[in-house]
Design a protein around this motif. Structure first.
Motif, PDB file in Angstrom:
ATOM      1  N   LEU A 130     -13.810  -5.553   9.359  1.00  0.00           N
ATOM      2  CA  LEU A 130     -15.131  -5.503   8.735  1.00  0.00           C
ATOM      3  C   LEU A 130     -14.982  -5.607   7.217  1.00  0.00           C
ATOM      4  CD1 LEU A 130     -16.719  -2.609  10.837  1.00  0.00           C
ATOM      5  CD2 LEU A 130     -17.103  -5.080  11.095  1.00  0.00           C
ATOM      6  N   PRO A 131     -15.890  -6.288   6.531  1.00  0.00           N
ATOM      7  CA  PRO A 131     -15.788  -6.370   5.071  1.00  0.00           C
ATOM      8  C   PRO A 131     -15.799  -4.973   4.448  1.00  0.00           C
ATOM      9  CG  PRO A 131     -17.395  -7.939   5.891  1.00  0.00           C
ATOM     10  CD  PRO A 131     -17.020  -7.070   7.053  1.00  0.00           C
ATOM     11  N   PRO A 132     -14.935  -4.722   3.485  1.00  0.00           N
ATOM     12  CA  PRO A 132     -14.948  -3.419   2.816  1.00  0.00           C
ATOM     13  C   PRO A 132     -16.324  -3.111   2.230  1.00  0.00           C
ATOM     14  CG  PRO A 132     -13.004  -4.685   2.195  1.00  0.00           C
ATOM     15  CD  PRO A 132     -13.887  -5.618   2.958  1.00  0.00           C
ATOM     16  N   LYS A 133     -16.706  -1.853   2.267  1.00  0.00           N
ATOM     17  CA  LYS A 133     -18.011  -1.452   1.735  1.00  0.00           C
ATOM     18  C   LYS A 133     -18.081  -1.584   0.221  1.00  0.00           C
ATOM     19  CE  LYS A 133     -18.848   1.788   5.537  1.00  0.00           C
ATOM     20  NZ  LYS A 133     -19.069   3.214   5.927  1.00  0.00           N
ATOM     21  N   ASP A 134     -16.925  -1.548  -0.417  1.00  0.00           N
ATOM     22  CA  ASP A 134     -16.858  -1.668  -1.877  1.00  0.00           C
ATOM     23  C   ASP A 134     -15.669  -2.571  -2.195  1.00  0.00           C
ATOM     24  OD1 ASP A 134     -16.262  -1.316  -4.606  1.00  0.00           O
ATOM     25  OD2 ASP A 134     -17.034   0.734  -4.630  1.00  0.00           O
ATOM     26  N   PHE A 135     -15.932  -3.805  -2.590  1.00  0.00           N
ATOM     27  CA  PHE A 135     -14.847  -4.757  -2.827  1.00  0.00           C
ATOM     28  C   PHE A 135     -13.914  -4.295  -3.941  1.00  0.00           C
ATOM     29  CE2 PHE A 135     -17.550  -8.640  -1.269  1.00  0.00           C
ATOM     30  CZ  PHE A 135     -17.547  -8.100   0.015  1.00  0.00           C
ATOM     31  N   GLN A 136     -14.474  -3.755  -5.010  1.00  0.00           N
ATOM     32  CA  GLN A 136     -13.647  -3.324  -6.129  1.00  0.00           C
ATOM     33  C   GLN A 136     -12.758  -2.155  -5.724  1.00  0.00           C
ATOM     34  OE1 GLN A 136     -13.199  -4.785  -9.053  1.00  0.00           O
ATOM     35  NE2 GLN A 136     -11.741  -3.204  -9.695  1.00  0.00           N
ATOM     36  N   LYS A 137     -13.283  -1.226  -4.958  1.00  0.00           N
ATOM     37  CA  LYS A 137     -12.473  -0.093  -4.521  1.00  0.00           C
ATOM     38  C   LYS A 137     -11.343  -0.577  -3.627  1.00  0.00           C
ATOM     39  CE  LYS A 137     -12.626   4.477  -2.400  1.00  0.00           C
ATOM     40  NZ  LYS A 137     -13.460   5.572  -1.864  1.00  0.00           N
ATOM     41  N   TRP A 138     -11.628  -1.531  -2.759  1.00  0.00           N
ATOM     42  CA  TRP A 138     -10.577  -2.091  -1.906  1.00  0.00           C
ATOM     43  C   TRP A 138      -9.463  -2.668  -2.768  1.00  0.00           C
ATOM     44  CZ3 TRP A 138      -8.095  -6.689  -0.780  1.00  0.00           C
ATOM     45  CH2 TRP A 138      -7.463  -6.784   0.461  1.00  0.00           C
ATOM     46  N   ALA A 139      -9.819  -3.355  -3.835  1.00  0.00           N
ATOM     47  CA  ALA A 139      -8.821  -3.928  -4.728  1.00  0.00           C
ATOM     48  C   ALA A 139      -7.994  -2.844  -5.405  1.00  0.00           C
ATOM     49  CB  ALA A 139      -9.505  -4.810  -5.771  1.00  0.00           C
ATOM     50  N   VAL A 140      -8.633  -1.740  -5.777  1.00  0.00           N
ATOM     51  CA  VAL A 140      -7.914  -0.621  -6.400  1.00  0.00           C
ATOM     52  C   VAL A 140      -6.951   0.019  -5.404  1.00  0.00           C
ATOM     53  CG1 VAL A 140      -8.197   1.664  -7.437  1.00  0.00           C
ATOM     54  CG2 VAL A 140      -9.714  -0.215  -8.107  1.00  0.00           C
ATOM     55  N   ILE A 141      -7.365   0.124  -4.160  1.00  0.00           N
ATOM     56  CA  ILE A 141      -6.465   0.638  -3.118  1.00  0.00           C
ATOM     57  C   ILE A 141      -5.226  -0.251  -3.015  1.00  0.00           C
ATOM     58  CG2 ILE A 141      -6.229   0.999  -0.626  1.00  0.00           C
ATOM     59  CD1 ILE A 141      -9.285   1.695  -0.655  1.00  0.00           C
ATOM     60  N   CYS A 142      -5.443  -1.573  -2.988  1.00  0.00           N
ATOM     61  CA  CYS A 142      -4.320  -2.511  -2.921  1.00  0.00           C
ATOM     62  C   CYS A 142      -3.429  -2.392  -4.152  1.00  0.00           C
ATOM     63  CB  CYS A 142      -4.835  -3.937  -2.777  1.00  0.00           C
ATOM     64  SG  CYS A 142      -5.659  -4.258  -1.207  1.00  0.00           S
ATOM     65  N   GLU A 143      -4.046  -2.168  -5.289  1.00  0.00           N
ATOM     66  CA  GLU A 143      -3.259  -1.952  -6.514  1.00  0.00           C
ATOM     67  C   GLU A 143      -2.276  -0.807  -6.338  1.00  0.00           C
ATOM     68  OE1 GLU A 143      -3.906  -0.018 -10.959  1.00  0.00           O
ATOM     69  OE2 GLU A 143      -5.656  -0.666  -9.785  1.00  0.00           O
ATOM     70  N   HIS A 144      -2.735   0.282  -5.736  1.00  0.00           N
ATOM     71  CA  HIS A 144      -1.859   1.443  -5.574  1.00  0.00           C
ATOM     72  C   HIS A 144      -0.805   1.230  -4.490  1.00  0.00           C
ATOM     73  CE1 HIS A 144      -4.935   3.194  -8.121  1.00  0.00           C
ATOM     74  NE2 HIS A 144      -4.096   4.189  -8.360  1.00  0.00           N
ATOM     75  N   ILE A 145      -1.109   0.406  -3.509  1.00  0.00           N
ATOM     76  CA  ILE A 145      -0.085   0.037  -2.529  1.00  0.00           C
ATOM     77  C   ILE A 145       1.021  -0.751  -3.220  1.00  0.00           C
ATOM     78  CG2 ILE A 145       0.360  -1.365  -0.479  1.00  0.00           C
ATOM     79  CD1 ILE A 145      -2.453  -0.592   0.496  1.00  0.00           C
ATOM     80  N   ILE A 146       0.637  -1.680  -4.065  1.00  0.00           N
ATOM     81  CA  ILE A 146       1.627  -2.443  -4.820  1.00  0.00           C
ATOM     82  C   ILE A 146       2.424  -1.528  -5.740  1.00  0.00           C
ATOM     83  CG2 ILE A 146       1.942  -4.288  -6.523  1.00  0.00           C
ATOM     84  CD1 ILE A 146      -0.557  -5.635  -5.347  1.00  0.00           C
ATOM     85  N   LYS A 147       1.747  -0.598  -6.404  1.00  0.00           N
ATOM     86  CA  LYS A 147       2.448   0.351  -7.271  1.00  0.00           C
ATOM     87  C   LYS A 147       3.454   1.184  -6.480  1.00  0.00           C
ATOM     88  CE  LYS A 147       0.112   2.819 -10.186  1.00  0.00           C
ATOM     89  NZ  LYS A 147      -0.952   3.692 -10.736  1.00  0.00           N
ATOM     90  N   HIS A 148       3.091   1.551  -5.254  1.00  0.00           N
ATOM     91  CA  HIS A 148       4.000   2.348  -4.429  1.00  0.00           C
ATOM     92  C   HIS A 148       5.286   1.581  -4.127  1.00  0.00           C
ATOM     93  CE1 HIS A 148       5.318   5.163  -1.318  1.00  0.00           C
ATOM     94  NE2 HIS A 148       5.487   4.125  -0.502  1.00  0.00           N
ATOM     95  N   TYR A 149       5.155   0.302  -3.808  1.00  0.00           N
ATOM     96  CA  TYR A 149       6.331  -0.462  -3.393  1.00  0.00           C
ATOM     97  C   TYR A 149       7.091  -1.114  -4.542  1.00  0.00           C
ATOM     98  CZ  TYR A 149       4.963   0.457   1.342  1.00  0.00           C
ATOM     99  OH  TYR A 149       4.657   1.109   2.504  1.00  0.00           O
ATOM    100  N   ASN A 150       6.431  -1.305  -5.664  1.00  0.00           N
ATOM    101  CA  ASN A 150       7.107  -1.989  -6.774  1.00  0.00           C
ATOM    102  C   ASN A 150       7.328  -1.129  -8.004  1.00  0.00           C
ATOM    103  OD1 ASN A 150       7.265  -4.307  -5.265  1.00  0.00           O
ATOM    104  ND2 ASN A 150       5.856  -5.506  -6.515  1.00  0.00           N
ATOM    105  N   GLU A 151       6.558  -0.038  -8.152  1.00  0.00           N
ATOM    106  CA  GLU A 151       6.651   0.760  -9.376  1.00  0.00           C
ATOM    107  C   GLU A 151       6.960   2.225  -9.117  1.00  0.00           C
ATOM    108  OE1 GLU A 151       3.052   0.101 -11.588  1.00  0.00           O
ATOM    109  OE2 GLU A 151       3.493  -2.030 -11.933  1.00  0.00           O
ATOM    110  N   GLY A 152       7.250   2.580  -7.880  1.00  0.00           N
ATOM    111  CA  GLY A 152       7.679   3.939  -7.563  1.00  0.00           C
ATOM    112  C   GLY A 152       6.563   4.956  -7.454  1.00  0.00           C
TER     113      GLY A 152
END
Length: 441
Positions: free
Chosen positions: A121-143
């Motif tokens: 289903l489309p995320p209820k908040d597109f920007q928040k979804w992007a911020v979540i993905c940002e933190h996933i990337i931070k977890h795997y690439n920036e510790g």
């Protein structure tokens, strides 16, 4: 008599990653022991896309990879590490990295064939979804959040948003409209690229709608004079004819160039042998695990190497009906494992050299290493189910003389057949339909 001509002195360019896959290996456990980690590692697979990983219990099942698994409560605070559940995804990705394979991370959800939808289903908040993905990337690439520094470079936004039309009653991959996805992609891609300008942000894993849907997507990227990031364009095709893959690749490359995305990588990250999705599907999956499926795989890699495609990622190395590499029950290598093993040998050498065939059903790629070692693969994959054996003359120049020869067909599992001494730089090989010959020195 068909001929293959190889000039090991004529360099063309780099061997490209045509032998990447979807999903990683499985390590054997202390009991109920079975796994494919050693064989997977030996194939030197360059990248593994983690789409549909959550179907597989050995990878962590419903608790791994998908955004809805890693961030299970969308109302939670995306800045709070406690909002995330990384444990099983961490383990799965580490197993893949331990095998020497890089991660190609799909941000989104597995396909949902059932009547009720969850992650598609489309995320209820597109920007928040992007911020979540940002933190996933931070977890795997920036510790971040007790994470890692794994330098995962490819981050793909969603999967097959074009699979079903806007008016479909059963949208399996994107529950919204095409226009909504165009907006969603722009929000996510802009945010992630602004935060991680050095990473490759792209998508959308096109299911195959190269007409109106694709035209609308590309137009949306440059709407009102803007330019949405698209470091790579990912797309899918299922067919039995390798030449159809190249036809679609050419259409996509032309449309990307026309839209101003000349440097955007073209990545085919789902492909396999499929005759049809209804009455022909059962026969298709029987062929996937057969020698014909293996020959199709090798032929497609050879054509891909000589095309506008930058990377090919076979679907699927996960235990499923589409896995032609490993037996579903034992995880032992099947015929379809060896095309990946063979292409890894070419990839290690690094440089493609000239290799041509005068028969359209003979597919070939040759390579040379910095140490002067040479190798070539020749695949006989006819479309005619009643095709006959072929005596193939191979002409070479610039090599060191004789070749070690290995054969993959119904009676041979990539077995060394001996040393072929060339007579005046040529030799004749007798190939059955759906067979693969590998020459190395």
């Amino acid at each position: 008599m068909p001929e293959v001509t190889i000039d090991f002195t004529k360099e063309i360019g780099a061997i490209k990653p045509m032998h990447a896959v979807n999903n990683g290996p499985i390590k054997a456990k202390s009991d109920q022991t079975r796994g494919n980690f050693d064989a997977y590692s030996a194939a030197n697979i360059p990248y593994a896309r983690n789409h549909d990983a959550s179907f597989c219990s050995s990878y962590g099942g419903e608790h791994a990879v998908d955004i809805s698994a890693v961030f299970p409560d969308f109302v939670s605070d995306p800045e709070n590490p406690d909002s995330y559940d990384f444990v099983l995804t961490d383990e799965y990705l580490k197993t893949t990295l331990d095998a020497g394979t890089k991660i190609f991370y799909r941000l989104g959800s597995k396909i949902e064939h059932w009547s009720k939808k969850y992650g598609t289903l489309p995320p209820k908040d597109f920007q928040k979804w992007a911020v979540i993905c940002e933190h996933i990337i931070k977890h795997y690439n920036e510790g971040w959040a007790d994470g890692f520094h794994w330098d995962i470079d490819y981050w793909e936004i969603w999967n097959e948003p074009d699979l079903d039309p806007d008016d479909s009653d059963n949208k399996r991959t994107w529950g919204g409209t095409a226009a909504e996805f165009y907006t969603f992609y722009a929000v996510a891609a802009r945010h992630l690229k602004s935060r991680f300008p050095h990473l490759k942000i792209g998508g959308p894993a096109l299911a195959g709608q190269t007409g109106k849907w694709l035209d609308g997507f590309l137009a949306s990227l440059t709407k009102n004079g803007g330019r949405v990031p698209l470091d790579f364009f990912s797309w899918h095709i299922y067919t039995t004819d390798p030449k159809r893959i190249i036809e679609m690749a050419n259409v996509i490359r032309e449309k990307l160039n026309r839209a101003g995305y000349e440097t955007t990588e073209s990545i085919l990250n789902e492909w396999n042998y499929v005759e049809g999705w209804t009455d022909q599907f059962i026969h298709s999956i029987e062929m996937i695990i057969s020698m014909r499926g293996a020959a199709f795989t090798q032929a497609s890699m050879c054509l891909g190497q000589n095309s506008t495609i930058d990377m090919m990622m076979y679907y699927d190395a996960r235990p499923c009906a589409f896995n032609g590499l490993f037996d579903f029950y034992t995880y032992r290598p099947l015929k379809g494992y060896y095309p990946f093993f063979i292409f890894s040998k070419l990839s290690k050498m690094g440089t493609q050299v000239q290799a041509d065939s005068d028969l359209g059903e003979l597919y070939t790629v040759a390579a040379r290493g910095k140490d002067g070692k040479c190798a070539a693969v020749i695949c006989y994959y006819p479309q005619d189910g009643n095709a006959e054996n072929q005596a193939v003359t191979v002409h070479t120049s610039g090599g060191k003389g004789g070749f070690d020869t290995f054969l993959l067909d119904d009676g041979h599992d990539f077995e060394k057949t001996g040393i072929t001494e060339l007579n005046g730089n040529e030799a004749v090989f007798h190939l059955k339909p759906n067979s693969i010959l590998f020459l190395t020195q």
